[in-house]
Design an enzyme around this catalytic site. Structure first.
Site, PDB file in Angstrom:
ATOM      1  N   GLU A 367      42.346  40.997  46.561  1.00 45.31           N
ATOM      2  CA  GLU A 367      42.506  40.173  47.537  1.00 45.31           C
ATOM      3  C   GLU A 367      41.138  40.414  48.611  1.00 45.31           C
ATOM      4  OE1 GLU A 367      44.188  37.587  48.414  1.00 45.31           O
ATOM      5  OE2 GLU A 367      46.187  37.976  47.274  1.00 45.31           O
ATOM      6  N   ASP A 371      35.046  46.458  51.056  1.00 45.50           N
ATOM      7  CA  ASP A 371      33.656  45.970  51.399  1.00 45.50           C
ATOM      8  C   ASP A 371      33.361  44.678  51.729  1.00 45.50           C
ATOM      9  OD1 ASP A 371      32.697  48.692  50.678  1.00 45.50           O
ATOM     10  OD2 ASP A 371      32.291  48.231  48.767  1.00 45.50           O
TER      11      ASP A 371
HETATM   12  P1  TGC Z   1      31.991  30.242  52.109  1.00 46.57           P
HETATM   13  O1  TGC Z   1      30.928  29.355  51.792  1.00 46.57           O
HETATM   14  O2  TGC Z   1      32.193  31.369  53.060  1.00 46.57           O
HETATM   15  O3  TGC Z   1      33.261  28.930  52.480  1.00 46.57           O
HETATM   16  C1  TGC Z   1      33.452  28.084  51.589  1.00 46.57           C
HETATM   17  C2  TGC Z   1      34.572  27.411  52.399  1.00 46.57           C
HETATM   18  O4  TGC Z   1      35.832  27.812  52.419  1.00 46.57           O
HETATM   19  C3  TGC Z   1      36.468  28.160  53.717  1.00 46.57           C
HETATM   20  N1  TGC Z   1      36.682  29.559  53.870  1.00 46.57           N
HETATM   21  C4  TGC Z   1      37.986  29.976  53.992  1.00 46.57           C
HETATM   22  N2  TGC Z   1      38.896  29.229  54.243  1.00 46.57           N
HETATM   23  C5  TGC Z   1      40.101  29.543  54.405  1.00 46.57           C
HETATM   24  N3  TGC Z   1      40.213  31.102  54.289  1.00 46.57           N
HETATM   25  C6  TGC Z   1      39.349  31.725  53.901  1.00 46.57           C
HETATM   26  N4  TGC Z   1      39.480  33.039  53.979  1.00 46.57           N
HETATM   27  C7  TGC Z   1      37.860  31.155  53.938  1.00 46.57           C
HETATM   28  N5  TGC Z   1      36.706  31.647  53.771  1.00 46.57           N
HETATM   29  C8  TGC Z   1      35.785  30.677  53.577  1.00 46.57           C
HETATM   30  C9  TGC Z   1      34.752  28.093  54.588  1.00 46.57           C
HETATM   31  O5  TGC Z   1      35.128  27.702  55.871  1.00 46.57           O
HETATM   32  C10 TGC Z   1      34.033  26.859  53.740  1.00 46.57           C
HETATM   33  O6  TGC Z   1      34.802  25.770  53.987  1.00 46.57           O
HETATM   34  P2  TGC Z   1      33.976  24.277  53.988  1.00 46.57           P
HETATM   35  O7  TGC Z   1      34.864  23.337  54.595  1.00 46.57           O
HETATM   36  O8  TGC Z   1      33.038  24.406  54.684  1.00 46.57           O
HETATM   37  O9  TGC Z   1      33.549  24.126  52.411  1.00 46.57           O
HETATM   38  O10 TGC Z   1      32.588  30.783  50.624  1.00 46.57           O
HETATM   39  P3  TGC Z   1      31.814  31.897  49.453  1.00 46.57           P
HETATM   40  O11 TGC Z   1      31.974  31.080  48.302  1.00 46.57           O
HETATM   41  O12 TGC Z   1      30.372  32.056  49.992  1.00 46.57           O
HETATM   42  O13 TGC Z   1      32.715  32.967  49.926  1.00 46.57           O
HETATM   43  C11 TGC Z   1      32.511  34.241  50.296  1.00 46.57           C
HETATM   44  C12 TGC Z   1      33.551  35.539  50.250  1.00 46.57           C
HETATM   45  C13 TGC Z   1      32.777  36.689  49.685  1.00 46.57           C
HETATM   46  C14 TGC Z   1      33.957  35.702  51.673  1.00 46.57           C
HETATM   47  C15 TGC Z   1      34.679  35.145  49.287  1.00 46.57           C
HETATM   48  O14 TGC Z   1      34.073  34.582  48.049  1.00 46.57           O
HETATM   49  C16 TGC Z   1      35.512  35.885  49.072  1.00 46.57           C
HETATM   50  O15 TGC Z   1      36.687  36.140  49.965  1.00 46.57           O
HETATM   51  N6  TGC Z   1      35.449  36.978  47.937  1.00 46.57           N
HETATM   52  C17 TGC Z   1      36.639  37.941  47.670  1.00 46.57           C
HETATM   53  C18 TGC Z   1      37.456  37.213  46.330  1.00 46.57           C
HETATM   54  C19 TGC Z   1      38.745  37.590  46.507  1.00 46.57           C
HETATM   55  O16 TGC Z   1      39.455  37.859  47.320  1.00 46.57           O
HETATM   56  N7  TGC Z   1      39.424  37.398  45.387  1.00 46.57           N
HETATM   57  C20 TGC Z   1      40.706  37.380  45.369  1.00 46.57           C
HETATM   58  C21 TGC Z   1      41.332  37.048  44.004  1.00 46.57           C
HETATM   59  S1  TGC Z   1      43.078  36.830  43.991  1.00 46.57           S
HETATM   60  C22 TGC Z   1      43.885  38.201  44.020  1.00 46.57           C
HETATM   61  O17 TGC Z   1      42.915  39.291  44.226  1.00 46.57           O
HETATM   62  C23 TGC Z   1      45.235  38.193  43.900  1.00 46.57           C
HETATM   63  S2  TGC Z   1      46.008  39.754  43.953  1.00 46.57           S
HETATM   64  C24 TGC Z   1      47.563  39.329  43.715  1.00 46.57           C
HETATM   65  C25 TGC Z   1      48.552  39.938  44.477  1.00 46.57           C
HETATM   66  O18 TGC Z   1      48.712  39.800  45.846  1.00 46.57           O
HETATM   67  O19 TGC Z   1      49.182  40.558  43.793  1.00 46.57           O
HETATM   68  P1  FAD Z   2      33.413  43.642  41.576  1.00 45.29           P
HETATM   69  O1  FAD Z   2      33.106  42.510  42.548  1.00 45.29           O
HETATM   70  O2  FAD Z   2      32.627  43.881  40.476  1.00 45.29           O
HETATM   71  O3  FAD Z   2      33.040  44.831  42.895  1.00 45.29           O
HETATM   72  C1  FAD Z   2      32.690  46.164  42.490  1.00 45.29           C
HETATM   73  C2  FAD Z   2      32.113  46.994  43.742  1.00 45.29           C
HETATM   74  O4  FAD Z   2      30.881  46.477  44.248  1.00 45.29           O
HETATM   75  C3  FAD Z   2      33.329  47.017  44.592  1.00 45.29           C
HETATM   76  O5  FAD Z   2      33.294  48.190  45.222  1.00 45.29           O
HETATM   77  C4  FAD Z   2      32.895  45.997  45.776  1.00 45.29           C
HETATM   78  O6  FAD Z   2      33.280  46.264  47.264  1.00 45.29           O
HETATM   79  C5  FAD Z   2      31.457  46.004  45.558  1.00 45.29           C
HETATM   80  N1  FAD Z   2      30.602  44.949  46.042  1.00 45.29           N
HETATM   81  C6  FAD Z   2      30.600  43.521  45.554  1.00 45.29           C
HETATM   82  N2  FAD Z   2      29.839  42.746  46.291  1.00 45.29           N
HETATM   83  C7  FAD Z   2      29.311  43.694  47.322  1.00 45.29           C
HETATM   84  C8  FAD Z   2      28.553  43.189  48.273  1.00 45.29           C
HETATM   85  N3  FAD Z   2      28.042  42.076  48.467  1.00 45.29           N
HETATM   86  N4  FAD Z   2      28.109  44.019  49.208  1.00 45.29           N
HETATM   87  C9  FAD Z   2      28.580  45.273  48.972  1.00 45.29           C
HETATM   88  N5  FAD Z   2      29.652  45.666  47.974  1.00 45.29           N
HETATM   89  C10 FAD Z   2      29.708  44.929  47.015  1.00 45.29           C
HETATM   90  N6  FAD Z   2      42.387  38.448  40.702  1.00 45.29           N
HETATM   91  C11 FAD Z   2      43.029  36.993  40.593  1.00 45.29           C
HETATM   92  O7  FAD Z   2      42.334  35.777  40.615  1.00 45.29           O
HETATM   93  N7  FAD Z   2      44.456  36.596  40.657  1.00 45.29           N
HETATM   94  C12 FAD Z   2      45.205  37.757  40.674  1.00 45.29           C
HETATM   95  O8  FAD Z   2      46.677  37.660  40.485  1.00 45.29           O
HETATM   96  C13 FAD Z   2      44.716  39.129  40.647  1.00 45.29           C
HETATM   97  N8  FAD Z   2      45.625  40.572  40.527  1.00 45.29           N
HETATM   98  C14 FAD Z   2      44.992  41.591  40.470  1.00 45.29           C
HETATM   99  C15 FAD Z   2      45.829  42.565  40.130  1.00 45.29           C
HETATM  100  C16 FAD Z   2      45.209  43.970  39.978  1.00 45.29           C
HETATM  101  C17 FAD Z   2      45.935  45.099  39.738  1.00 45.29           C
HETATM  102  C18 FAD Z   2      43.806  44.151  40.139  1.00 45.29           C
HETATM  103  C19 FAD Z   2      43.127  45.386  40.168  1.00 45.29           C
HETATM  104  C20 FAD Z   2      43.100  42.999  40.414  1.00 45.29           C
HETATM  105  C21 FAD Z   2      43.636  41.676  40.600  1.00 45.29           C
HETATM  106  N9  FAD Z   2      42.796  40.585  40.947  1.00 45.29           N
HETATM  107  C22 FAD Z   2      43.287  39.268  40.891  1.00 45.29           C
HETATM  108  C23 FAD Z   2      41.181  40.856  40.648  1.00 45.29           C
HETATM  109  C24 FAD Z   2      40.808  41.131  42.240  1.00 45.29           C
HETATM  110  O9  FAD Z   2      40.949  40.316  43.147  1.00 45.29           O
HETATM  111  C25 FAD Z   2      39.579  41.549  41.971  1.00 45.29           C
HETATM  112  O10 FAD Z   2      39.574  43.027  41.262  1.00 45.29           O
HETATM  113  C26 FAD Z   2      38.632  42.062  43.415  1.00 45.29           C
HETATM  114  O11 FAD Z   2      38.311  40.508  44.010  1.00 45.29           O
HETATM  115  C27 FAD Z   2      37.198  42.643  42.949  1.00 45.29           C
HETATM  116  O12 FAD Z   2      36.562  42.042  41.932  1.00 45.29           O
HETATM  117  P2  FAD Z   2      35.921  42.955  40.616  1.00 45.29           P
HETATM  118  O13 FAD Z   2      37.182  43.665  40.310  1.00 45.29           O
HETATM  119  O14 FAD Z   2      35.250  42.046  39.898  1.00 45.29           O
HETATM  120  O15 FAD Z   2      34.726  43.832  41.540  1.00 45.29           O
END
Ligand code: TGC
Ligand code: FAD
Length: 388
Positions: A367, A371
Site C-alpha cells: 500500500e 519511503d
Molecule cells: P500522479 O501523477 O501523482 O496522480 C495520477 C492521478 O491520480 C490522482 N491521485 C490520487 N487519487 C486518489 N488517491 C491517491 N492516493 C492519489 N494519488 C494520486 C492524482 O490527483 C492524479 O489525478 P488526475 O485527475 O490529475 O489524473 O500518479 P503517479 O503515477 O505519479 O503516482 C505516484 C505515486 C508514487 C504516489 C503512486 O504511484 C503510488 O502511490 N505508488 C505506490 C504504489 C502502491 O501503493 N501500490 C499498492 C499496491 S496494492 C497493495 O499493496 C494492496 S495490499 C493489500 C492489503 O491491504 O492486504
Molecule cells: P520496490 O518498488 O522495488 O521498492 C524497493 C525499495 O526501493 C523499497 O524500499 C522502496 O521504498 C524503495 N524505493 C522505490 N522507489 C523509491 C523512490 N522513488 N525513492 C526512494 N526509495 C524508493 N500489490 C497489489 O497490487 N495487490 C495486492 O493485493 C498486494 N498484496 C501484497 C501482499 C503482500 C504480502 C506483499 C508483500 C505485497 C503486496 N502487494 C500487493 C505489493 C506491494 O504493494 C508492493 O510490494 C509495494 O508497492 C512495493 O513494491 P516492490 O515490492 O516492487 O518494491
C-alpha cells in the site's frame, strides 16, 4: 485496554457496538488458532463468510448490500481485526476497500448488482491486481495491456504479483493499459478467475503475513467483454483512489496491532518475576511501556482525526499517507519493544508480538512503502515531486 486519552467517550452507541462486535469476533474466532495458521502459512478460510455476515466488508459504503456505517466505525473494525492478525484485516481491506469500493464508485449498475451482494456476504472473494514483477512502487509504468479483440471485448496480457487473495479469488480487478485508447490510459477490468487465459499461482516462502494467501496472476490472451471494464474511471486516479481507502483502514489497523503488542507486554511485565519481583517495577521496563503507550495514543488520535475529515468529505490522500506512514512505523517500533520485553518467550507464536512484528514488515511495504509515503508528504509540503 489502552485508551489513554479516553477516545471511548466520543464514540456513539453504534460505534461502540460495532467495535465490541469486531473485538468479540477476534477473541473468539481469530485468537485461538491464529498462531497455528501463522506457523502453517494458511488463512482461516472459514472466517470469510463469517466476516461477511458480520458486515465487515466495506461497511462504510452506502449500498443495500453493506452495513452502511460511518468512517469511524469502519476504522474501528479495521483496528480490531488487525489486533487479531494483519492477514485478517488484509482480507477485509482487499475485499472492501480494493474491490467493492471501486465497483461501487466506478462500476456500472450491472457490475454493482452482479458483485456487491456476493462480495459483501463473503460468498465471493475478490483481489486487486496492480503490482507487477518489475513495477511495484511505480505502478504507472505497468506493462499489462488490454487490446481490442473485436467490437465488443478486450484481450488482456501481462502478469501481476504479490496479489493478496489471488489464489482463492472469484474475481480479479486487474489494472491494465488500454492500447486502443489515446495515451494508453490505465483501466480497471473485472476478470472472473475461471475465464480462459487467467492463471493464479500461490507465493510460498513468506516469513511475514503468513496467515494470508498471496499469489501471482498470469494473463495470457485472456478475453473479457466490454461489460468487464469499470466504465467510470480512466487513468491512475482509479487504482490510486482505491489505495487511499485501504490506506485509511491500515492507519486504523496499525493502532490495533500495536495495542495488542502493548497489552501483551504490559501483562507479561506484571506477571514475570526476576530479581525477586515483577519486571514491571524496573524503571527501564516502565520507560518502554510509557514510550509505547505514547506512540499508540498519537497514532490513535491521527486515525480518529482522519475519520472526521473523511466523514466531512475533506480528507486529502496526502493526509492518509502521513497517517499510514506514521502509524505503521509506530507499530513496528512497538512490536519490537514488546517482543523484547517478553524475553525468550517473545520469539514464539504463544505470544502475539513476534507475529505482529513479522507482519508489520509487509504492511510497512505494501500500500505504498514507508519511503513512498515520505515522498508523497514531502511533495505536498514543498510542491516539488521527487518522483520525476
Ligand atoms: P500522479 O501523477 O501523482 O496522480 C495520477 C492521478 O491520480 C490522482 N491521485 C490520487 N487519487 C486518489 N488517491 C491517491 N492516493 C492519489 N494519488 C494520486 C492524482 O490527483 C492524479 O489525478 P488526475 O485527475 O490529475 O489524473 O500518479 P503517479 O503515477 O505519479 O503516482 C505516484 C505515486 C508514487 C504516489 C503512486 O504511484 C503510488 O502511490 N505508488 C505506490 C504504489 C502502491 O501503493 N501500490 C499498492 C499496491 S496494492 C497493495 O499493496 C494492496 S495490499 C493489500 C492489503 O491491504 O492486504
Ligand atoms: P520496490 O518498488 O522495488 O521498492 C524497493 C525499495 O526501493 C523499497 O524500499 C522502496 O521504498 C524503495 N524505493 C522505490 N522507489 C523509491 C523512490 N522513488 N525513492 C526512494 N526509495 C524508493 N500489490 C497489489 O497490487 N495487490 C495486492 O493485493 C498486494 N498484496 C501484497 C501482499 C503482500 C504480502 C506483499 C508483500 C505485497 C503486496 N502487494 C500487493 C505489493 C506491494 O504493494 C508492493 O510490494 C509495494 O508497492 C512495493 O513494491 P516492490 O515490492 O516492487 O518494491
Amino acid at each position: 485496554m489502552l485508551d489513554y486519552v479516553d477516545m471511548e467517550a466520543d464514540l456513539s452507541e453504534e460505534e461502540r457496538l460495532v467495535r465490541d462486535t469486531a473485538r468479540e469476533f477476534v477473541d473468539e474466532r481469530v485468537r485461538p488458532d491464529i498462531g497455528e495458521h501463522f506457523e502453517e502459512g494458511t488463512f482461516p478460510t472459514e472466517l470469510i463468510e463469517e466476516m461477511g455476515e458480520l458486515g465487515f466488508y466495506a461497511p462504510n459504503l452506502d449500498h443495500e448490500a453493506t452495513a452502511n456505517l460511518g468512517e469511524r466505525a469502519y476504522g474501528l473494525v479495521m483496528q480490531e481485526l488487525e489486533a487479531g492478525d494483519s492477514g485478517v484485516r488484509s482480507m477485509a481491506s482487499v475485499q472492501g476497500a480494493l474491490v467493492m469500493y471501486p465497483i461501487h464508485a466506478f462500476g456500472s449498475a450491472a457490475q454493482r448488482e452482479r458483485w456487491l451482494p456476493d462480495l459483501a456476504d463473503g460468498s465471493a472473494v475478490g483481489c486487486f491486481g496492480l503490482t507487477e514483477p518489475d513495477h511495484g512502487s511505480n505502478p504507472n509504468a505497468m506493462e499489462t495491456r488490454a487490446e481490442r479483440a473485436d467490437d465488443d471485448g478486450y484481450v488482456l496480457n501481462g502478469s501481476k504479483t504479490w496479489i493478496t487473495n489471488a489464489p482463492i479469488a472469484d474475481v480479479a480487478l486487474v489494472w491494465a493499459k488500454d492500447r486502443s485508447a489515446e495515451g494508453n490510459p490505465v483501466r480497471g477490468f473485472l476478470v472472473e478467475t475461471d475465464r480462459e487465459g487467467i492463471t493464479t499461482n500461490h507465493i510460498d516462502g513468506k516469513l511475514s503475513m503468513r496467515a494470508s494467501v498471496t499469489g501471482e496472476i498470469g494473463l495470457n490472451d485472456c478475453y473479457v467483454p466490454d461489460e468487464a471494464v469499470l466504465p467510470e474511471v480512466s487513468g491512475m486516479k482509479g487504482p490510486l483512489s482505491c489505495l487511499t481507502q485501504a490506506r485509511f483502514g491500515i492507519a486504523w489497523g496499525a493502532v490495533g496491532a500495536a495495542r495488542d503488542c502493548f497489552e501483551t507486554a504490559r501483562g507479561y511485565a506484571a506477571d514475570r518475576e526476576q530479581f525477586g519481583g515483577p519486571i514491571a517495577r524496573f524503571q527501564l521496563q516502565q520507560e518502554k511501556l510509557a514510550e509505547m503507550a505514547t506512540a499508540i495514543t498519537t497514532a490513535q488520535l491521527l486515525a480518529h482525526r482522519l475519520a472526521d475529515l473523511k466523514e466531512r468529505g475533506e480528507l486529502r490522500p496526502q493526509q492518509v499517507s502521513m497517517a499510514k506512514r506514521n502509524n505503521v512505523a509506530a507499530w513496528r517500533e512497538v512490536a519490537r519493544t514488546a517482543r523484547e520485553m517478553l524475553g525468550g518467550n517473545g520469539i514464539t507464536t504463544d505470544y502475539s508480538p513476534m507475529r505482529h512484528l513479522a507482519n508489520v514488515e509487509t504492511v510497512y511495504t505494501y500500500e505504498g512503502t514507508h519511503d513512498i509515503h515520505t515522498l508523497i508528504v514531502g511533495e505536498d509540503l514543498t510542491g516539488i515531486s521527487a518522483f520525476e
